[in-house]
Design a protein around this motif. Structure first.
Motif, PDB file in Angstrom:
ATOM      1  N   CYS A 188       7.600  19.618  25.404  1.00  0.00           N
ATOM      2  CA  CYS A 188       8.021  18.692  24.498  1.00  0.00           C
ATOM      3  C   CYS A 188       9.091  17.641  25.307  1.00  0.00           C
ATOM      4  O   CYS A 188       9.271  18.062  26.247  1.00  0.00           O
ATOM      5  N   GLY A 189       9.013  16.358  24.683  1.00  0.00           N
ATOM      6  CA  GLY A 189       9.957  15.682  25.552  1.00  0.00           C
ATOM      7  C   GLY A 189      10.893  14.712  24.929  1.00  0.00           C
ATOM      8  O   GLY A 189      10.802  14.679  23.606  1.00  0.00           O
ATOM      9  N   LEU A 190      11.635  13.964  25.689  1.00  0.00           N
ATOM     10  CA  LEU A 190      12.504  13.050  25.024  1.00  0.00           C
ATOM     11  C   LEU A 190      12.766  12.071  26.140  1.00  0.00           C
ATOM     12  O   LEU A 190      12.838  12.029  27.260  1.00  0.00           O
ATOM     13  N   ARG A 191      12.792  10.783  25.534  1.00  0.00           N
ATOM     14  CA  ARG A 191      13.144   9.623  26.286  1.00  0.00           C
ATOM     15  C   ARG A 191      14.228   8.734  25.567  1.00  0.00           C
ATOM     16  O   ARG A 191      14.386   8.792  24.446  1.00  0.00           O
ATOM     17  N   VAL A 192      15.158   8.356  26.557  1.00  0.00           N
ATOM     18  CA  VAL A 192      16.378   7.380  26.071  1.00  0.00           C
ATOM     19  C   VAL A 192      15.997   5.946  26.509  1.00  0.00           C
ATOM     20  O   VAL A 192      15.970   5.826  27.697  1.00  0.00           O
ATOM     21  N   ILE A 193      16.166   5.195  25.496  1.00  0.00           N
ATOM     22  CA  ILE A 193      15.735   3.627  25.861  1.00  0.00           C
ATOM     23  C   ILE A 193      16.816   3.041  25.801  1.00  0.00           C
ATOM     24  O   ILE A 193      17.343   2.956  24.654  1.00  0.00           O
ATOM     25  N   ARG A 194      17.046   1.979  26.834  1.00  0.00           N
ATOM     26  CA  ARG A 194      18.229   1.294  26.576  1.00  0.00           C
ATOM     27  C   ARG A 194      17.577  -0.129  27.014  1.00  0.00           C
ATOM     28  O   ARG A 194      16.975  -0.635  28.131  1.00  0.00           O
ATOM     29  N   GLY A 195      17.607  -0.963  25.955  1.00  0.00           N
ATOM     30  CA  GLY A 195      17.176  -2.441  26.130  1.00  0.00           C
ATOM     31  C   GLY A 195      15.648  -2.216  26.199  1.00  0.00           C
ATOM     32  O   GLY A 195      14.935  -1.803  25.115  1.00  0.00           O
ATOM     33  N   ASP A 196      14.877  -2.713  27.447  1.00  0.00           N
ATOM     34  CA  ASP A 196      13.446  -2.707  27.267  1.00  0.00           C
ATOM     35  C   ASP A 196      13.118  -1.716  28.482  1.00  0.00           C
ATOM     36  O   ASP A 196      12.084  -1.901  29.052  1.00  0.00           O
ATOM     37  N   GLN A 197      13.979  -0.765  28.996  1.00  0.00           N
ATOM     38  CA  GLN A 197      13.617   0.397  29.863  1.00  0.00           C
ATOM     39  C   GLN A 197      13.987   1.613  29.583  1.00  0.00           C
ATOM     40  O   GLN A 197      14.745   1.868  28.410  1.00  0.00           O
ATOM     41  N   VAL A 198      13.109   2.520  30.040  1.00  0.00           N
ATOM     42  CA  VAL A 198      13.502   3.972  29.759  1.00  0.00           C
ATOM     43  C   VAL A 198      14.784   4.150  30.529  1.00  0.00           C
ATOM     44  O   VAL A 198      14.593   4.278  32.160  1.00  0.00           O
ATOM     45  N   PHE A 199      15.757   4.535  30.190  1.00  0.00           N
ATOM     46  CA  PHE A 199      17.157   4.990  30.821  1.00  0.00           C
ATOM     47  C   PHE A 199      16.968   6.329  31.214  1.00  0.00           C
ATOM     48  O   PHE A 199      17.708   6.788  32.299  1.00  0.00           O
ATOM     49  N   PHE A 200      16.685   7.284  30.493  1.00  0.00           N
ATOM     50  CA  PHE A 200      16.550   8.770  30.789  1.00  0.00           C
ATOM     51  C   PHE A 200      15.185   9.515  30.308  1.00  0.00           C
ATOM     52  O   PHE A 200      14.563   8.864  29.208  1.00  0.00           O
ATOM     53  N   SER A 201      14.664  10.318  31.079  1.00  0.00           N
ATOM     54  CA  SER A 201      13.491  10.894  30.804  1.00  0.00           C
ATOM     55  C   SER A 201      13.533  12.514  31.047  1.00  0.00           C
ATOM     56  O   SER A 201      13.873  12.643  32.076  1.00  0.00           O
ATOM     57  N   THR A 202      13.117  13.487  30.062  1.00  0.00           N
ATOM     58  CA  THR A 202      13.037  14.617  30.501  1.00  0.00           C
ATOM     59  C   THR A 202      11.329  14.964  31.239  1.00  0.00           C
ATOM     60  O   THR A 202      10.920  14.017  31.146  1.00  0.00           O
ATOM     61  N   SER A 203      11.498  16.215  31.839  1.00  0.00           N
ATOM     62  CA  SER A 203      10.263  16.624  32.615  1.00  0.00           C
ATOM     63  C   SER A 203       9.794  17.631  32.078  1.00  0.00           C
ATOM     64  O   SER A 203      10.574  18.692  31.867  1.00  0.00           O
ATOM     65  N   PRO A 204       8.594  17.903  31.903  1.00  0.00           N
ATOM     66  CA  PRO A 204       7.706  19.045  31.401  1.00  0.00           C
ATOM     67  C   PRO A 204       7.991  20.082  32.539  1.00  0.00           C
ATOM     68  O   PRO A 204       7.971  19.996  33.718  1.00  0.00           O
ATOM     69  N   GLN A 205       8.093  21.273  31.787  1.00  0.00           N
ATOM     70  CA  GLN A 205       8.019  22.543  32.722  1.00  0.00           C
ATOM     71  C   GLN A 205       6.630  23.338  32.414  1.00  0.00           C
ATOM     72  O   GLN A 205       6.502  23.581  31.279  1.00  0.00           O
ATOM     73  N   GLU A 206       5.959  23.688  33.593  1.00  0.00           N
ATOM     74  CA  GLU A 206       4.758  24.239  33.570  1.00  0.00           C
ATOM     75  C   GLU A 206       4.616  25.269  34.577  1.00  0.00           C
ATOM     76  O   GLU A 206       5.096  25.290  35.651  1.00  0.00           O
ATOM     77  N   HIS A 207       3.922  26.429  34.055  1.00  0.00           N
ATOM     78  CA  HIS A 207       3.423  27.547  35.277  1.00  0.00           C
ATOM     79  C   HIS A 207       2.372  26.806  36.010  1.00  0.00           C
ATOM     80  O   HIS A 207       2.304  26.947  37.203  1.00  0.00           O
ATOM     81  N   TYR A 208       1.458  26.017  35.404  1.00  0.00           N
ATOM     82  CA  TYR A 208       0.422  25.404  35.855  1.00  0.00           C
ATOM     83  C   TYR A 208      -0.139  24.212  34.988  1.00  0.00           C
ATOM     84  O   TYR A 208       0.409  24.218  33.889  1.00  0.00           O
ATOM     85  N   PHE A 209      -0.899  23.598  35.461  1.00  0.00           N
ATOM     86  CA  PHE A 209      -1.437  22.448  34.501  1.00  0.00           C
ATOM     87  C   PHE A 209      -1.901  22.945  32.974  1.00  0.00           C
ATOM     88  O   PHE A 209      -2.775  23.767  33.026  1.00  0.00           O
ATOM     89  N   ASP A 210      -1.259  22.415  31.930  1.00  0.00           N
ATOM     90  CA  ASP A 210      -1.403  22.608  30.812  1.00  0.00           C
ATOM     91  C   ASP A 210      -1.290  24.054  30.186  1.00  0.00           C
ATOM     92  O   ASP A 210      -1.657  24.584  29.273  1.00  0.00           O
ATOM     93  N   CYS A 211      -0.297  24.767  31.096  1.00  0.00           N
ATOM     94  CA  CYS A 211       0.211  26.134  30.308  1.00  0.00           C
ATOM     95  C   CYS A 211       1.735  26.062  30.624  1.00  0.00           C
ATOM     96  O   CYS A 211       2.367  26.180  31.725  1.00  0.00           O
ATOM     97  N   PRO A 212       2.187  25.403  29.805  1.00  0.00           N
ATOM     98  CA  PRO A 212       3.876  25.111  29.651  1.00  0.00           C
ATOM     99  C   PRO A 212       4.581  26.281  29.619  1.00  0.00           C
ATOM    100  O   PRO A 212       4.299  27.484  29.078  1.00  0.00           O
ATOM    101  N   TYR A 213       6.056  25.995  29.935  1.00  0.00           N
ATOM    102  CA  TYR A 213       6.904  27.135  29.843  1.00  0.00           C
ATOM    103  C   TYR A 213       7.012  27.317  28.326  1.00  0.00           C
ATOM    104  O   TYR A 213       7.087  26.062  27.615  1.00  0.00           O
TER     105      TYR A 213
END
Length: 353
Positions: free
Chosen positions: A165-190
């Motif tokens: 699952c994810g989150l973005r903080v948008i300030r003005g017209d830019q992504v100010f902060f972004s989370t990164s996904p955690q995965e054991h391998y592709f498409d097998c997330p924590y």
């Protein structure tokens, strides 16, 4: 008592909520109600103190997987006005369906428990501890990815995330902060799980971000971020002043992309860039994706599966979107320079007479 709303996807919907952080709602809701107080001044000269507090104005929208509409999908979320506001999303791992387990039960109970524990003294407004206590209280079989964000009145946004699952903080017209996904391998997330093999709150990535009035927070399940690029999220948010409409527009865009077999989605690009060399025996618990059967531009696990292997196109999935706008409210306190006398409401009539 804080207003707490817990949802599962049953139909496509939007929900707007504005959380003005009034003093009456920012106090400890687990304590006994306090009497209203009246400030009486013994002198005519006063100092005026203005305190600004941040809170959320929130809109939400959910669209279940096309094959899961009748069951309501496997995402769950909650929104609370406690303190500056709390938002959270949990995404049930659909692989449990192969064991005849309803994948929606675990995230639904997890979010219900989290919503009840938001004001818990031991949680102390810490999203990682909230995840720990909610997970410990969940008895359903299954697993889920989860993200929780808590806004403090001083503008500090605290985030704890396990999985994709994810989150973005948008300030003005830019992504100010972004989370990164955690995965054991592709498409097998924590994922938090009822099994010992799953992750715990200790595996959560914890982030703290200073937000400003006017910032927009976009939270969602991977059904959003697998199908919509960041620049599309920004342009959609900028184009909608209403948070409920923004959430609906993002969910609809993700849904459209997910059903387009020719769209180069974030998910399909990542799939091709990482290859599919993961041994099949590893793809058991938490398996969201593997594919054999080709139909309508998608590869499926089998003829009856809804699990898509996206070599191209979007990714069919449950889609949950929460859009929160950071708003500021001001509270004025009058402090007498010489003396301030505090009186309870029941004395007010005497003072007026």
């Amino acid at each position: 008592m804080a207003m707490i709303t817990v949802f599962r996807a049953s139909i496509s919907r939007s929900l707007p909520n504005c959380f003005p952080n009034l003093l009456s709602s920012s106090s400890n809701r687990n304590s006994a109600p306090k009497k209203n107080k009246l400030l009486c001044y013994a002198a005519s000269s006063h100092t005026k103190t203005i305190r600004s507090e941040m809170s959320f104005c929130v809109g939400t929208h959910m669209i279940p997987h096309p094959k899961k509409v009748e069951r309501g999908g496997e995402d769950s979320f909650f929104v609370s006005d406690y303190n500056g506001g709390v938002i959270a999303v949990a995404d049930g791992v659909s692989g449990w369906a192969e064991r005849n387990v309803d994948p929606s039960l675990f995230p639904q109970e997890l979010m219900a428990n989290a919503s009840c524990l938001v004001g818990d003294e031991e949680v102390s407004y810490d999203p990682q501890i909230l995840i720990r206590k909610a997970h410990a209280a969940t008895s359903a079989v299954g697993s889920a990815t989860v993200i929780v964000a808590m806004l403090e009145a001083n503008g500090k946004l605290k985030i704890a995330n396990v999985g994709d699952c994810g989150l973005r903080v948008i300030r003005g017209d830019q992504v100010f902060f972004s989370t990164s996904p955690q995965e054991h391998y592709f498409d097998c997330p924590y994922q938090l799980s009822s099994e010992i093999a799953g992750q715990t709150y200790l595996d959560a990535v914890v982030s703290r971000v200073e937000v400003m009035e006017g910032d927009t927070i976009v939270m969602g399940s991977d059904g959003l971020f697998d199908n919509v690029f960041d620049h599309e999220i920004v342009s959609t948010v900028v184009g909608h002043s209403d948070v409920a409409e923004a959430a609906k527009a993002l969910a609809n865009l993700a849904s459209i992309h997910s059903m387009n077999s020719e769209f180069e989605s974030p998910y399909s690009l990542e799939a091709r860039s990482k290859g599919f060399d993961v041994p099949f025996w590893k793809k058991i618990l938490g398996m969201k994706l593997t594919g054999k059967t080709y139909k309508d531009g998608f590869f499926f696990l089998n003829a009856t599966s809804d699990q898509v292997l996206c070599l191209a196109g979007g990714k069919l999935d449950d889609i949950t979107v929460i859009v929160g706008q950071v708003v500021k409210s001001q509270h004025i306190s009058l402090l007498d320079e010489d003396q301030t006398v505090e009186a309870h409401t029941e004395q007010e009539n005497k003072l007026k007479s």
